[in-house]
Design a protein around this motif. Structure first.
Motif, PDB file in Angstrom:
ATOM      1  N   ARG B 286       0.827  -1.194   0.000  1.00  0.00           N
ATOM      2  CA  ARG B 286       0.000   0.000   0.000  1.00  0.00           C
ATOM      3  C   ARG B 286       0.873   1.260   0.000  1.00  0.00           C
ATOM      4  NH1 ARG B 286      -5.487   0.789   1.461  1.00  0.00           N
ATOM      5  NH2 ARG B 286      -5.945   2.991   1.051  1.00  0.00           N
ATOM      6  N   GLY B 287       1.947   1.214   0.785  1.00  0.00           N
ATOM      7  CA  GLY B 287       2.850   2.366   0.855  1.00  0.00           C
ATOM      8  C   GLY B 287       3.572   2.600  -0.461  1.00  0.00           C
ATOM      9  N   LEU B 288       4.047   1.529  -1.074  1.00  0.00           N
ATOM     10  CA  LEU B 288       4.778   1.696  -2.329  1.00  0.00           C
ATOM     11  C   LEU B 288       3.821   2.103  -3.459  1.00  0.00           C
ATOM     12  CD1 LEU B 288       7.807   1.550  -2.480  1.00  0.00           C
ATOM     13  CD2 LEU B 288       7.644  -0.694  -3.523  1.00  0.00           C
ATOM     14  N   ALA B 289       2.556   1.621  -3.395  1.00  0.00           N
ATOM     15  CA  ALA B 289       1.551   2.032  -4.399  1.00  0.00           C
ATOM     16  C   ALA B 289       1.279   3.530  -4.280  1.00  0.00           C
ATOM     17  CB  ALA B 289       0.268   1.231  -4.214  1.00  0.00           C
ATOM     18  N   LEU B 290       1.292   4.022  -3.055  1.00  0.00           N
ATOM     19  CA  LEU B 290       1.088   5.453  -2.824  1.00  0.00           C
ATOM     20  C   LEU B 290       2.226   6.250  -3.482  1.00  0.00           C
ATOM     21  CD1 LEU B 290      -0.682   7.417  -0.996  1.00  0.00           C
ATOM     22  CD2 LEU B 290       1.117   7.148   0.712  1.00  0.00           C
ATOM     23  N   LEU B 291       3.433   5.780  -3.313  1.00  0.00           N
ATOM     24  CA  LEU B 291       4.575   6.463  -3.918  1.00  0.00           C
ATOM     25  C   LEU B 291       4.542   6.334  -5.440  1.00  0.00           C
ATOM     26  CD1 LEU B 291       7.140   5.530  -1.189  1.00  0.00           C
ATOM     27  CD2 LEU B 291       6.660   7.861  -1.965  1.00  0.00           C
ATOM     28  N   ARG B 292       4.117   5.168  -5.909  1.00  0.00           N
ATOM     29  CA  ARG B 292       3.983   4.966  -7.364  1.00  0.00           C
ATOM     30  C   ARG B 292       2.968   5.954  -7.949  1.00  0.00           C
ATOM     31  NH1 ARG B 292       4.657   3.743 -12.599  1.00  0.00           N
ATOM     32  NH2 ARG B 292       2.992   2.527 -13.512  1.00  0.00           N
TER      33      ARG B 292
END
Lengths: 300, 300
Positions: B286-292
């Motif tokens: 979820r965190g990396l998707a936010l950054l993506r």
């Protein structure tokens, strides 16, 4: 020759023996032949081999032993003496036997009790040094630090050990330097007083240990401690953390090898503790000589 | 296929990758191919090999990475973002490049700051889980525990990491079990709840760590903890010691694998802490998707 005898400190990893004449050392041995190196519990054979130069001249020398040789993993499982424990209790609890080659032998018991943190605690070997310390420096009360793999802090009253606590300072230092992330990829280490002092000061701040030691990583990352001084910094952290448990208002003795006690004296300067160093071997020999004289008194 | 991308957690000892389509995992990889296993810093070649099944189908998939891959010992040395750090700061600090085979790639920075004990502190990888936690469970404030080799306790405010402290709980547990006297000569270990709980309770008594852990030896000698339960007892001691640093008045999240968070939940029952478990992989993704999505916004 009747006052010749052998004093032995037989631990898990090391074996040390002293040949004494009228309680003066006339020869000594130090071998990496601790209990772990003795094959199939052949303790008698191992000892006879180690002592052969002395036994050749005098076959039946009395032998007084202390240390892990009296533990479950040792030659004889000698039950611990309980606190409070003085010379008489250690004599009473000792295991007496004759070696296969005819030497009378004694193994002095360790001591168990409850630490000042309410945990069960044990020592084997240090109790001899504590008796020796009291004999060398008589007083009503003693607070003594015995640094090492498993440091002991002991309080004595009228020559009896009344409580003690173990700190795994030396073993943790070795594990962290050799096996942990903190010691990984370090260059050749160089002793560095300022990094040691910085470690002692950092440890005095009541920081939880598992967080405190991570500073050996971050201080290196930030360039505050050079990579070749990390062992000095970690040594300061570990010793500082141990000394933070000692009341600075009470003068204390530190018993051990000169190399080790020097580090504790340096750390004590930083924390404001009053420490006096005493040689660990001298304490051991004096303590065991005291027990030897009790043995002679009671068995003559 | 334009919304397909690869999320990677590349640490010191492990490599994990997720193939996502519209932020749903459609495939994943987990290999013991951490940075230490990459020969001669051939990170591009190693990654291409690891991802070959996915790249064969779609050669230029975007790749977003976090963890030690962005450290001095990693592929790119990405400077830490400083506290307070939110998603925007991590995006701003990320390292953007193109892989030799033509994939656009990002490495998200770690975070550094000062712990609540005044020590410098660092994280790499956990910051992604923290962003994910906040996205999944929005609130003004979060206190999050991320257990592991180096556990992190982090406080967040309005979605930004405002401070964190590292506890070397997992590494110390492993060292003590595998390398120290406490773990020597143990029989096959059997998980034992009562011994774990006893460890947690013992650690809550504000006992210095280097003394506390020696109880794993003495409790065994005294027969209070069975030899096959020593790892459970030590785990209780270590986790209890870590949790003793958490204010029981503040509910907290514990982020990690179900196996690990279960131990923390059990310990929290003993100490009276209110803990809620969240899956670590879900937080990471979820965190990396936010950054993506930030990357897509700002680069489109």
């Amino acid at each position: 020759m009747k006052n010749n005898w052998i004093a032995i400190d037989w631990g898990t990893t090391n074996f040390r023996a002293f040949l004494l004449e009228n309680n003066q050392v006339i020869d000594s041995l130090s071998e990496p032949c601790g209990l772990l190196s003795v094959q199939e519990a052949q303790f008698a054979a191992a000892l006879q081999c180690l002592l052969s130069p002395w036994l050749a001249a005098t076959p039946h020398l009395p032998i007084v032993m202390a240390g892990m040789v009296g533990s479950q993993q040792g030659w004889k499982n000698v039950p611990y003496a309980s606190l409070p424990a003085g010379a008489g209790d250690l004599f009473d609890g000792s295991c007496t036997f004759q070696t296969p080659w005819g030497s009378p032998a004694w193994i002095i018991p360790g001591v168990n009790g409850t630490s000042r943190y309410g945990q069960p605690d044990v020592m084997r070997g240090e109790e001899i040094q504590l008796l020796g310390l009291v004999a060398m420096h008589p007083a009503e009360n003693h607070l003594a630090l015995l640094p090492g793999t498993h440091s002991k802090h002991a309080r004595m009253h009228h020559g009896e050990i009344i409580d003690f606590s173990t700190f795994m300072t030396g073993e943790l230092f070795s594990l962290l330097c050799k096996q942990s992330l903190l010691g990984r990829d370090l260059p050749q280490q160089v002793p560095h007083d300022a990094s040691f002092v910085f470690g002692v000061e950092t440890a005095s701040q009541n920081t939880p240990f598992s967080h405190l030691i991570f500073s050996a990583r971050t201080r290196r990352l930030m360039g505050d401690v050079a990579a070749e001084h990390i062992h000095s910094y970690l040594s300061g952290l570990l010793i500082g953390y141990e000394l933070a448990e000692v009341d600075v208002a009470v003068p204390a003795w530190v018993v051990g090898s000169p190399a080790l006690t020097a580090r504790y004296l340096r750390a004590a300067e930083v924390t404001g503790l009053t420490l006096t160093a005493v040689d660990g071997d001298s304490c051991f020999l004096r303590g065991l000589a005291l027990l030897r004289s009790l043995i002679q008194e009671k068995t003559s």
